[in-house]
Motif scaffolding. Sequence first.
Motif, PDB file in Angstrom:
ATOM      1  N   PHE A  11      -5.962   9.829   0.397  1.00  0.00           N
ATOM      2  CA  PHE A  11      -6.676   8.850   0.253  1.00  0.00           C
ATOM      3  C   PHE A  11      -7.220   8.750   1.559  1.00  0.00           C
TER       4      PHE A  11
ATOM      5  N   ASN B  62      -9.905   7.513 -10.507  1.00  0.00           N
ATOM      6  CA  ASN B  62      -8.562   6.764 -11.095  1.00  0.00           C
ATOM      7  C   ASN B  62      -8.101   7.129 -12.418  1.00  0.00           C
TER       8      ASN B  62
ATOM      9  N   ARG C 264       3.402   4.980 -18.736  1.00  0.00           N
ATOM     10  CA  ARG C 264       3.652   4.764 -17.037  1.00  0.00           C
ATOM     11  C   ARG C 264       4.953   5.376 -16.774  1.00  0.00           C
TER      12      ARG C 264
ATOM     13  N   THR D 129       1.401   4.001  -2.954  1.00  0.00           N
ATOM     14  CA  THR D 129       0.900   5.482  -2.349  1.00  0.00           C
ATOM     15  C   THR D 129       1.812   5.913  -2.459  1.00  0.00           C
TER      16      THR D 129
ATOM     17  N   MET E  54       3.720   7.696   5.523  1.00  0.00           N
ATOM     18  CA  MET E  54       4.466   7.035   5.859  1.00  0.00           C
ATOM     19  C   MET E  54       4.062   6.752   6.989  1.00  0.00           C
TER      20      MET E  54
ATOM     21  N   LEU F  23      -3.860   6.984 -12.773  1.00  0.00           N
ATOM     22  CA  LEU F  23      -3.306   5.673 -12.259  1.00  0.00           C
ATOM     23  C   LEU F  23      -3.947   4.784 -13.147  1.00  0.00           C
TER      24      LEU F  23
ATOM     25  N   ARG G 266       0.391  17.362   2.946  1.00  0.00           N
ATOM     26  CA  ARG G 266       1.038  16.984   2.020  1.00  0.00           C
ATOM     27  C   ARG G 266       0.354  16.597  -0.108  1.00  0.00           C
TER      28      ARG G 266
ATOM     29  N   ASP H 122       1.442  -2.200  -9.939  1.00  0.00           N
ATOM     30  CA  ASP H 122       0.203  -1.053 -10.572  1.00  0.00           C
ATOM     31  C   ASP H 122      -0.138  -0.638  -9.466  1.00  0.00           C
ATOM     32  N   PRO H 123      -0.363   1.183  -9.109  1.00  0.00           N
ATOM     33  CA  PRO H 123      -0.740   2.115  -8.507  1.00  0.00           C
ATOM     34  C   PRO H 123      -1.981   1.716  -7.783  1.00  0.00           C
ATOM     35  N   ILE H 124      -2.492   1.442  -8.401  1.00  0.00           N
ATOM     36  CA  ILE H 124      -4.240   0.781  -8.368  1.00  0.00           C
ATOM     37  C   ILE H 124      -4.576  -0.277  -7.814  1.00  0.00           C
TER      38      ILE H 124
ATOM     39  N   ASN I  47      -3.329   7.309   4.384  1.00  0.00           N
ATOM     40  CA  ASN I  47      -1.314   6.348   4.116  1.00  0.00           C
ATOM     41  C   ASN I  47      -0.459   6.862   3.438  1.00  0.00           C
TER      42      ASN I  47
ATOM     43  N   LEU J 259      -2.807   0.314  -3.831  1.00  0.00           N
ATOM     44  CA  LEU J 259      -3.552   1.270  -3.147  1.00  0.00           C
ATOM     45  C   LEU J 259      -5.261  -0.007  -2.820  1.00  0.00           C
ATOM     46  N   ARG J 260      -5.330  -0.871  -3.381  1.00  0.00           N
ATOM     47  CA  ARG J 260      -6.275  -1.588  -2.942  1.00  0.00           C
ATOM     48  C   ARG J 260      -5.821  -2.842  -1.760  1.00  0.00           C
TER      49      ARG J 260
ATOM     50  N   ARG K 270       0.984  -1.163   0.379  1.00  0.00           N
ATOM     51  CA  ARG K 270      -0.023   0.277   0.216  1.00  0.00           C
ATOM     52  C   ARG K 270       0.933   0.990  -0.179  1.00  0.00           C
ATOM     53  N   GLU K 271       2.010   1.371   1.124  1.00  0.00           N
ATOM     54  CA  GLU K 271       3.006   2.279   0.850  1.00  0.00           C
ATOM     55  C   GLU K 271       3.477   2.676  -0.252  1.00  0.00           C
TER      56      GLU K 271
END
Lengths: 412, 239
Positions: B91, B51, B76, A311, B97, B56, B157, A404-406, B95, A409-410, A307-308
Motif C-alpha cells: 500500500f 482493485n 465475499r 488492510t 500494524m 477487492l 509481508r 468493504d476493504p476499499i 499500512n 482503505l480509503r 484503515r487497519e
Amino acid sequence: MLNLFKIAIRNLLRYRRRTLMTASLIAIGVIFVLVFVAIAGSFKLMMIGQITDSMLGHLQIHRKGYVASIDNLPLNLTMKPSAYKKMVTVLESSTDVDAFSPRLKFGGMFSNFTETTNIRLNGVYPEREFRTVPLLADRIPEGKKTLERGEIIVPILLAKGLKVKTGDPVVIVATNADGSVNGKQFKVVGVLESATGPGGRDGYIHIEDAAEVLRMSEPQVSEVAVRLKKFDRLSTAASSINGKLSGEVNKEGTPIFEVHTWEQLSPFFNIARMIDVMTFFIRITLIAIVLISIMNVMIMAVYERIREIGTIAAIGTLPRRILSMFVIEGFCLGITGAVIGNLIGGAIIGIVNLVGIRFNFGQQKGLLLEASLAPGEMIAVSIIVILVAVAASLQPAFKASRMDPIEALRHV
Amino acid sequence: MSLIVAQNIQKDYQVGDVLVQALRGVTFDIAPASFVAFVGPSGSGKSTVLNLIGCLDKPSAGKLIVADTEVARLDREESASFRGSHLGFIFQDFNLMPVLTVYENIEYPLIMVQDVPAAERKDRISRLLDAVDMSGQAGKYPYQISGGQKQRVAVARALVTNPSLVLADEPTANLDSQTAYAVINLMKRMRDELNTTFIFSTHDQKIVGEAEVIYRLVDGQLENGNSPGNNTKGGTLHA
C-alpha cells in the motif's frame, strides 16, 4: 487462537488509559455486586437461620385448618393420636429429616401472684425441641438451657414487665378444650429473648405439664416443627413429606395434614425476597455497565482502526477472523475487569469480616455480620461479565468484519 | 499462458445521481513473472484496475480471470480466501500494524490468513527479512523505522505467503526518489528471485521506466486502444 489473543491484548494496550478506565469501570461494577451479594446474602441467610433455628424449624406440619386459625392457638385442631403416629412414621422414614419436635401450643394467663397477663405457651419435649431449633438455647441469656417438669422459660417482655426472675414461682392458668379452667404453678428457670417475628410472648413448658394444665389424658400435638439435614433441600423435602402425608385423609376424603415451609409461615420471607429482587437489579446494573462500556470502547476501536481493518481484509483475512479479533478484545476486557473485581471484591469482604460489622435486627442486638461469598457466586458474576462483554463487542466486531476493504482503505 | 486475462472490463460507480465510468472497456493480459506498471493521471482508473485484479471489487461488465479464476464470481468469503492464497498487497501508506513488530507484521498473514506452522513461519520470515535487508530491525515497531524501511517490510509481508501476484498501489508515493528507486528495485529483485508477478500503479514518471510492461490509462481507457497487441512491452511506454 493464542496469536489472536496476543494481537487483541496488544491492541488493548495501544490505548492504555482507555483500556484501564474501561476495565476499572467493569471491576467497580463487579466489586459492587460481589460486596452487595456477600453482605445482603449473608444477612439474609443469618436472618433465615435465626428464624428457622431458634423458633420455626425448617418446616411445620399441622392438622388441616390449624394455620388459618394459628393466632387463636385452637385446641380443637390438635392432631388425633392415630394420625400423629402415622406422621411420625413418615418423618422417621424420611432421609431428609434430621429432627422433629411435637408441640402443644395454647394461650393462657401468666401470673406472678400480684399481676396477671396473657401468654402463648409451647408445650415441648425439651431435648427434641432443642435439637430441632438449636439456636433456642442461645436465646436464653439467663437461667439454665434445659427444661424439666414443673419449670417454665418465660419471654423477656413478660419477665421485665412483671419483674419475674429465674427461681421465682409463677402460675399458669388456661382454658382447656371443654371450656373448664385449670391452673398450675411453675418455677421460672430461664428468660427467653425475643426472636424476630411472632414469638415475642412465647414461653416454654414441658409438654406433659401442658397436657396436665389442659386436662388431657395424654399430650396432644398441635404442631410439629421439622429440621432438615440439608436446608437447600427444603422445597424437595417439603414436597416429598407432603406427598406422603396427603394419603392420610379424613372421612370426607380431604387430607388431614398440612405442610408449610418457613417461607409460608414467616413474614421475613418477603424481606428475603426483596433482598433477592435488589440483588437481581444490582446484577442488571452491572450488566448495563459492562454492556455500555465495552460497546463504547469497541465502537471507538473499530472507528479508529478502519484503515487497519481494510488492510487485514485486503490481504485475505477472512471476515470471521476479523470478527473474532474484536470479540476477543471485548472478552479480554471483560475477563480483566472480572478478575480485578473479584480480587478487590474478595479483599473488601475480607476486610468487612476483619472489622466485624454488628447490627440490630428486631429485638436482637449486636448480631455479627459474617459476610461470605460462595465461589459459585464469584464464578457466576464473572461468567455474566464475560458473556456480556462478548455480546457487547459483537455488534462492532460484526461491523468490522463486514467492512468493504476499499472503503476502509480509503478512510482518512 | 496468461496469469491475468481482462476482456472489455467496465466499472461504473453511482455517485449520487451521477454515473461515473471508471473503466470503459479495458482489455489486457499479463504473463506470469511480469513486472507491470499501470500509469496515468489521478482519476484515470489505475487503482480501480488494481482493485479488480485484487478481488477487492467486481467489474460492472467484462471478464476478468486471475490465476485461472473468474474473480467476479467469487463471493465475499471466497474473495478473501483467494486473496490470501494468491495475492500480496503493498500500500501507498505501508499500512503496517502499529501494535506489531517488523517480524510480527510479516508473520501476520501466515497466522491470520494461511495458518502456517510455526517452524515454517520462522524460516520464511528469516529469508524475507534477509532479502529486504531488515533482519537487524526485526524487533522494532513501525514507528521506530523510516518510510523506506516500512515499505520494505510491506514488500516482505506481501511476499511471505508465496503469492503468484503482488499488487502495489502507488507504492512509492510517500517516499523520496532515492528510496522509491530502492523499493522498486527491491520489488524487481524479488520478482527475479521468486518469479512473482508484480503489478504496480504510479503517476511518478521517474520510476515508470523501471517497469517492463507499461499500461497507460486515460479516463478509464488504455490510451492506444484495448487490443493487447497495441501495448508496448519491454520498458517502453504504451503511448
